[in-house]
Design a protein around this motif. Structure first.
Motif, mmCIF file in Angstrom:
data_model
loop_
_atom_site.group_PDB
_atom_site.id
_atom_site.type_symbol
_atom_site.label_atom_id
_atom_site.label_comp_id
_atom_site.label_asym_id
_atom_site.label_seq_id
_atom_site.Cartn_x
_atom_site.Cartn_y
_atom_site.Cartn_z
ATOM 1 N N LEU B 101 -32.340 -45.971 17.864
ATOM 2 C CA LEU B 101 -31.433 -44.889 17.885
ATOM 3 C C LEU B 101 -30.106 -45.382 17.175
ATOM 4 O O LEU B 101 -29.449 -44.354 16.725
ATOM 5 N N HIS B 110 -27.200 -51.336 24.617
ATOM 6 C CA HIS B 110 -25.985 -49.820 24.035
ATOM 7 C C HIS B 110 -26.802 -48.957 23.760
ATOM 8 O O HIS B 110 -26.316 -47.946 22.824
ATOM 9 N N THR B 112 -27.678 -45.165 22.915
ATOM 10 C CA THR B 112 -26.937 -44.040 22.910
ATOM 11 C C THR B 112 -27.460 -43.029 22.201
ATOM 12 O O THR B 112 -28.260 -43.185 21.014
ATOM 13 N N ASP B 113 -27.575 -41.747 22.594
ATOM 14 C CA ASP B 113 -28.172 -40.587 21.815
ATOM 15 C C ASP B 113 -27.455 -39.385 22.375
ATOM 16 O O ASP B 113 -27.768 -38.518 23.339
ATOM 17 N N THR B 114 -26.359 -39.113 21.763
ATOM 18 C CA THR B 114 -25.569 -38.079 21.917
ATOM 19 C C THR B 114 -26.035 -36.661 21.789
ATOM 20 O O THR B 114 -25.664 -35.837 22.566
ATOM 21 N N MET B 119 -24.253 -40.641 26.288
ATOM 22 C CA MET B 119 -22.735 -40.951 25.605
ATOM 23 C C MET B 119 -22.842 -42.513 25.544
ATOM 24 O O MET B 119 -21.557 -43.165 25.610
ATOM 25 N N GLY B 120 -23.722 -43.292 25.606
ATOM 26 C CA GLY B 120 -23.739 -44.541 25.585
ATOM 27 C C GLY B 120 -24.175 -45.249 26.726
ATOM 28 O O GLY B 120 -24.028 -44.907 27.834
#
Lengths: 325, 337
Positions: B101, B110, B112-114, B119-120
């Motif tokens: 990712l 950590h 994250t996949d906005t 959002m983390g």
């Protein structure tokens, strides 16, 4: 041009950006109704109201975390940490969070925010309300570090910081809040990463920041009058990005480098600049590069003690005279 | 809760129940795969699994809107997968491959996949609670209808940021849900031995004027129902909720922890009598879902995870030129001219 104090320039810079951009909002302790403990944000609450100018609890982690969460999702917050010493209680957000989220997420997360903070000595506040900690911030990849010395630079660099896409730690010097200076009328936006030659000279270069800039200029003026020594003064203005081009060309011209730092001696920003100059411009130097700093001690409260701790006009003057003679 | 419900009168329809099961099973299977890959030395660094805690991630994510925001801890694989992040992206990141990712720049802690609202995942205890508060402030400020959900462990309730964030969220009535996954252990130490109150999150709620909410975190239906109420409250402008979900971590704290501090029989007891997947499978059967439908879900999950594993194994390591990218917003790392 208008005459503004340094503190008025803070409010003017914030107001300029809030008028321009609805996503800019301002949070901090006593910043709204009281106008800030240094009165640097007077008038903003009346002008923009409680939605955009917000008094927070004494919760520095919540202040920076909230600013960060808002910045990640579409706002451009300005957060105040009243005294830069207090950054130590929310340093996680500076050192681990806002500075690293973009990198760790490989660019998915953004963090366009400004942390304004009252920095520096001279107010007889003692060791926990007087430090110059811009060198702490300089050591962290991923953030930008600004420390203006004039009202015009406060407004222009603050505007540039708000518009910047990266997190910016904006160090306002507490002892400079009352000083007055010309500030351009109308919209004023400066450029981060640009140092400024604030006094031209040919015999030596002083690199200074914030409160040390007016002191360096006074020392230079005195050296010229008393001894005909012509010193150039460079105001760094932003430590990150660092404008080495301006610093280097001045050093090449004068052949001598002095840094004047309010940080305690060890790992002050001057050490980095001296190291770069020695690496890259060794053969342009006509003598040792010299750091004038605060000794490596906590700051004392008593006025006579604090005065001999911070680099003074006299100390800068004498040190340069000693070295150049 | 009402006595035994049937599919006809139940508030959760079969489609939703199958979603909840699929989500839990995916997390279970992917986490087990992560563990296996660690044993093969293909998952590097550390990793913190949510085995046994799947119902919380599944229940909340299933109750979320697409635009809702999740803020996770280093134990964040479950919450990332539950929002629909790509399995290849998650496993690839754990294996620190270019297909991860974050292309291997973040690692297991950590995720994250906005694009999915994740959002983390944050590895400094407590830091992401104020961030979720900030996302909620933005939603309120800009008139958006999304809600921020922040997941954290029982140990987080003893750090300052937890208290700062709760007070802040209540003062400004922000649309944020605080979800405590109480898995009984703060890393290696029983949480009750180092906390002043019995229920580390819920017993603090009254200090912030919030309702004390404790739920069975191993019952996906109960989690889902509780989440729906909290989201509805937040979206109506009625402010935050703090929800303590009782659960049990079936794995060690991290890959380095064999869990030797557990009393004899405790782990077996939870696995045998209170495993969220086993319980939910039984409920599906009880409510008349055909075994072959359940088998179909499980087979599909296995296929997805197997394929993702192969793809991640075949993905190259990240190219060295990304070492210095995305430090600053201009894409680079330059700190001087």
């Amino acid at each position: 041009m208008a005459q503004l104090t340094y503190r008025e320039a803070v409010a003017a810079g914030i107001a300029q950006e809030m008028e321009r951009d609805e996503t800019v909002a301002f949070i901090g302790e006593d910043v709204a109704r009281a106008g800030g403990v240094f009165k640097a944000t007077v008038g903003l609450f009346d002008k923009f109201g409680p939605k955009r100018v917000i008094d927070t609890p004494i919760s520095e982690q919540a202040i920076l975390g909230a600013a960060m969460g808002a910045a990640m999702t579409g706002m451009r917050p300005i957060a105040e940490i009243m005294f830069s010493d207090f950054l130590a209680v929310c340093w996680d957000f500076v050192a681990n969070e806002m500075s690293k989220s973009r990198y760790m997420s490989d660019g998915q997360l953004k963090c366009p925010l400004v942390v304004r903070t009252g920095n520096g000595g001279g107010s007889r506040f003692g060791a926990q309300h007087s430090q110059s900690v811009e060198n702490w911030a300089m050591a962290i990849p991923g953030i930008k570090v600004v420390a203006p010395s004039t009202p015009a630079d406060v407004k222009g660099l603050l505007a540039a910081s708000v518009r910047d896409e990266d997190p910016v730690i904006f160090f306002e010097h507490k002892s400079l809040y009352p000083i007055k200076g010309e500030v351009p009328e109308g919209e004023h936006v400066d450029t981060l990463g640009t140092a400024k030659i604030v006094r031209s000279g040919t015999d030596a270069t002083i690199v200074a920041l914030a409160l040390m800039v007016p002191r360096a200029i006074q020392a230079a003026d005195k050296l010229k009058i008393d001894h005909g020594i012509d010193v150039e003064v460079v105001d760094i203005r932003t430590l990150v990005p660092l404008d080495m081009k301006t610093i280097s060309s001045s050093v090449v011209k004068t052949g001598r480098l002095f840094t004047v730092e309010e940080n305690p001696r060890l790992c002050g920003w001057g050490a980095e600049i001296v190291s770069i100059v020695v690496d890259e411009l060794f053969w342009d130097l006509d003598g040792p590069a010299v750091r004038i700093t605060t000794p490596h001690i906590p700051l004392p409260a008593a006025d006579n003690l604090e005065d001999i701790t911070l680099p003074s006009v006299d100390r800068i003057y004498s040190k340069i005279l000693d070295v150049l003679r | 809760m009402a006595k035994k419900k049937t599919l006809n009168n139940d508030d959760i329809d079969e489609k939703k129940r199958l979603e909840l099961y699929n989500s839990q099973y995916l997390i279970r299977f992917a986490e087990q795969r992560a563990y296996d890959l660690f044993l093969e030395n293909l998952v590097k660094g550390t990793s913190h699994l949510s085995l046994g805690q799947e119902a919380i991630a599944a229940g909340f994510a299933t109750a979320m809107q697409v635009n809702d925001k999740s803020f996770c801890t280093y134990r964040g694989h479950a919450h990332t997968l539950a929002r629909g992040a790509s399995v290849v992206g998650v496993l690839g990141e754990l294996m620190q491959r270019d297909c991860g990712l974050m292309r291997g720049k973040g690692g297991s802690m950590h995720l994250t996949d906005t694009s999915k609202g994740v959002m983390g995942s944050y590895a400094i205890i407590g830091a992401h609670l104020p961030m979720a508060v900030g996302s909620a402030w933005r939603a309120q400020y800009m008139g958006h209808d999304d809600v921020a959900t922040v997941f954290f462990g029982d140990g987080t309730t003893n750090i300052g940021a937890f208290h700062e964030a709760l007070n802040y969220a209540v003062v400004y009535k922000l649309p944020v849900i605080f979800v405590c996954e109480n898995n009984n252990y703060m890393e290696y130490t029983p949480i009750e031995s180092i906390t002043a109150v019995k229920n580390p999150a819920a017993d603090r709620a009254s200090a912030y004027g919030l309702e004390s909410i404790i739920i069975d975190g191993n019952d996906a239906d109960e989690v889902y129902r509780t989440a729906q109420v909290a989201y509805s409250k937040a979206r109506s402008g009625d402010g935050p909720s703090l929800i303590e979900c009782k659960t049990y971590r079936q794995s060690g704290h991290s890959r380095a922890d064999p869990g030797a501090y557990r009393p004899d029989g405790e782990l077996d007891h939870w696995k045998k009598n209170n495993d969220p997947i086993t319980r939910y499978r039984a409920r599906l059967i009880e409510f008349g879902v055909k075994q072959k439908v359940i088998d179909g879900i499980e087979a599909n999950v296995k296929r997805v995870v197997d394929e993702a594993t192969e793809e991640a194994k075949n993905s190259p390591v990240p190219p060295e030129e990304i070492l210095t990218t995305n430090v600053y917003a201009n894409g680079g790392w330059a700190w001087r001219n």
